[in-house]
Design a protein around this motif. Structure first.
Motif, PDB file in Angstrom:
ATOM      1  N   UNK A  81      -2.368  -4.556  -6.553  1.00 16.02           N
ATOM      2  CA  UNK A  81      -3.118  -3.602  -5.743  1.00 16.02           C
ATOM      3  C   UNK A  81      -2.121  -2.634  -5.111  1.00 16.02           C
ATOM      4  N   UNK A  82      -2.114  -1.376  -5.533  1.00 15.10           N
ATOM      5  CA  UNK A  82      -1.123  -0.454  -4.991  1.00 15.10           C
ATOM      6  C   UNK A  82      -1.162  -0.354  -3.464  1.00 15.10           C
ATOM      7  N   UNK A  83      -2.268   0.048  -2.891  1.00 15.49           N
ATOM      8  CA  UNK A  83      -2.299   0.154  -1.437  1.00 15.49           C
ATOM      9  C   UNK A  83      -3.326  -0.767  -0.808  1.00 15.49           C
ATOM     10  N   UNK A  97      -9.780 -10.093   6.791  1.00 13.07           N
ATOM     11  CA  UNK A  97      -9.360  -9.736   5.436  1.00 13.07           C
ATOM     12  C   UNK A  97      -8.409 -10.762   4.828  1.00 13.07           C
ATOM     13  N   UNK A  98      -8.608 -10.959   3.534  1.00 13.15           N
ATOM     14  CA  UNK A  98      -7.680 -11.700   2.682  1.00 13.15           C
ATOM     15  C   UNK A  98      -7.199 -10.678   1.671  1.00 13.15           C
ATOM     16  N   UNK A  99      -5.886 -10.562   1.539  1.00 13.31           N
ATOM     17  CA  UNK A  99      -5.321  -9.535   0.660  1.00 13.31           C
ATOM     18  C   UNK A  99      -4.290 -10.170  -0.266  1.00 13.31           C
ATOM     19  N   UNK A 100      -4.202  -9.656  -1.462  1.00 13.53           N
ATOM     20  CA  UNK A 100      -3.258 -10.149  -2.454  1.00 13.53           C
ATOM     21  C   UNK A 100      -1.808  -9.951  -2.019  1.00 13.53           C
ATOM     22  N   UNK A 101      -0.980 -10.906  -2.384  1.00 17.06           N
ATOM     23  CA  UNK A 101       0.461 -10.749  -2.157  1.00 17.06           C
ATOM     24  C   UNK A 101       1.045  -9.720  -3.125  1.00 17.06           C
ATOM     25  N   UNK A 102       0.314  -9.440  -4.197  1.00 12.48           N
ATOM     26  CA  UNK A 102       0.768  -8.517  -5.234  1.00 12.48           C
ATOM     27  C   UNK A 102       0.368  -7.093  -4.869  1.00 12.48           C
ATOM     28  N   UNK A 103       0.897  -6.614  -3.765  1.00 12.89           N
ATOM     29  CA  UNK A 103       0.515  -5.306  -3.244  1.00 12.89           C
ATOM     30  C   UNK A 103       1.682  -4.682  -2.514  1.00 12.89           C
ATOM     31  N   UNK A 104       1.749  -3.371  -2.576  1.00 17.73           N
ATOM     32  CA  UNK A 104       2.762  -2.669  -1.802  1.00 17.73           C
ATOM     33  C   UNK A 104       2.497  -2.832  -0.315  1.00 17.73           C
ATOM     34  N   UNK A 105       1.257  -3.086   0.045  1.00 13.95           N
ATOM     35  CA  UNK A 105       0.879  -3.167   1.458  1.00 13.95           C
ATOM     36  C   UNK A 105       0.772  -4.603   1.961  1.00 13.95           C
ATOM     37  N   UNK A 108       2.043  -5.350   5.476  1.00  8.10           N
ATOM     38  CA  UNK A 108       1.197  -4.799   6.539  1.00  8.10           C
ATOM     39  C   UNK A 108      -0.093  -5.611   6.688  1.00  8.10           C
ATOM     40  N   UNK A 109      -0.739  -5.923   5.582  1.00  9.42           N
ATOM     41  CA  UNK A 109      -1.991  -6.670   5.669  1.00  9.42           C
ATOM     42  C   UNK A 109      -1.760  -8.115   6.111  1.00  9.42           C
ATOM     43  N   UNK A 110      -0.578  -8.654   5.847  1.00  7.93           N
ATOM     44  CA  UNK A 110      -0.265 -10.004   6.310  1.00  7.93           C
ATOM     45  C   UNK A 110      -0.223 -10.106   7.828  1.00  7.93           C
ATOM     46  N   UNK A 111      -0.054  -8.994   8.498  1.00  9.31           N
ATOM     47  CA  UNK A 111      -0.048  -8.982   9.970  1.00  9.31           C
ATOM     48  C   UNK A 111      -1.451  -8.985  10.553  1.00  9.31           C
ATOM     49  N   UNK A 112      -2.420  -8.576   9.760  1.00  5.58           N
ATOM     50  CA  UNK A 112      -3.793  -8.446  10.279  1.00  5.58           C
ATOM     51  C   UNK A 112      -4.797  -9.266   9.471  1.00  5.58           C
ATOM     52  N   UNK A 113      -4.305 -10.171   8.670  1.00  9.48           N
ATOM     53  CA  UNK A 113      -5.174 -11.009   7.846  1.00  9.48           C
ATOM     54  C   UNK A 113      -4.349 -12.077   7.172  1.00  9.48           C
ATOM     55  N   UNK A 114      -4.890 -12.627   6.108  1.00  9.33           N
ATOM     56  CA  UNK A 114      -4.195 -13.669   5.352  1.00  9.33           C
ATOM     57  C   UNK A 114      -3.878 -13.163   3.963  1.00  9.33           C
ATOM     58  N   UNK A 149       3.229   3.654   7.556  1.00  7.89           N
ATOM     59  CA  UNK A 149       3.554   3.231   6.193  1.00  7.89           C
ATOM     60  C   UNK A 149       4.703   4.065   5.633  1.00  7.89           C
ATOM     61  N   UNK A 150       4.641   5.373   5.828  1.00  8.80           N
ATOM     62  CA  UNK A 150       5.704   6.251   5.337  1.00  8.80           C
ATOM     63  C   UNK A 150       7.025   5.933   6.026  1.00  8.80           C
ATOM     64  N   UNK A 151       6.978   5.692   7.327  1.00  5.92           N
ATOM     65  CA  UNK A 151       8.206   5.381   8.073  1.00  5.92           C
ATOM     66  C   UNK A 151       8.832   4.080   7.570  1.00  5.92           C
TER      67      UNK A 151
END
Length: 182
Positions: A81-83, A97-105, A108-114, A149-151
């Motif tokens: 998942x790119x973003x 939210x549950x988000x894939x580890x296979x992501x550029x993000x 970031x998502x690990x801070x607000x979900x699993x 994200x850019x920073x």
């Protein structure tokens, strides 16, 4: 989970994880995206029988937002998942939210979900379980901005630009246009 039905998006792992936990799952995808030469939607529908699963037809943007409003947890267990725009949308609408580890993000998502390993149904189920146990909307999506994200990417690009270019002769990643096609 919203998106097109395909192996890359990995809805079967989400279905299997939710079935393992005994929780209902709704897929809001794009049913009318044309031919499905690999029969992934058929596999998903066949496996969904006997589970508390709803596979919705193509929805308008407003209808997708209504589904997010009803959901407790949004699961994005894509193989890549790119973003994660759908994850960000779900988070902004109050879903855990549950988000894939296979992501550029992923960081970031690990801070607000699993985070989950998309190749491991147990990992997906464990992450869904964590988010089901949390209060709905526990995370604050405001820190997730394009500026932030850019920073965070800037030092990575600076390091890459300062590094010598490796010799890619013979590399399997030298621009093969068929790599990753689905």
């Amino acid at each position: 989970m919203a998106g097109r039905y395909c192996d890359y998006k990995n809805q079967l792992a989400c279905l299997r994880a939710c079935a393992k936990l005994g929780v209902p799952v709704t897929f809001a995808g794009f049913a009318d995206m044309g031919p499905d030469p690999w029969g992934y939607r058929d596999k998903l529908e066949a496996e969904a029988k006997g589970h508390d699963c709803e596979i919705l037809p193509r929805l308008t943007g407003e209808e997708v937002w209504q589904q997010y409003d009803r959901a407790w947890v949004h699961v994005n267990c894509s193989r890549f998942e790119p973003f994660g725009q759908v994850t960000l949308d779900a988070l902004a609408l109050g879903c855990n939210v549950v988000h894939t580890r296979e992501s550029w993000a992923a960081e970031e998502f690990g801070r607000v979900g699993s985070l989950c390993d998309p190749g491991d149904v147990e990992s997906v189920a464990a992450a869904v379980g964590v988010e089901l146990d949390r209060p709905r909307g526990w995370a604050d999506s405001r820190p997730l901005t394009w500026v932030r994200a850019a920073a965070s990417l800037l030092p990575i690009y600076e390091e890459a630009m300062a590094s010598p270019c490796p010799d890619t002769a013979g590399s399997r990643f030298r621009g093969d246009a068929t790599r990753g096609a689905s």
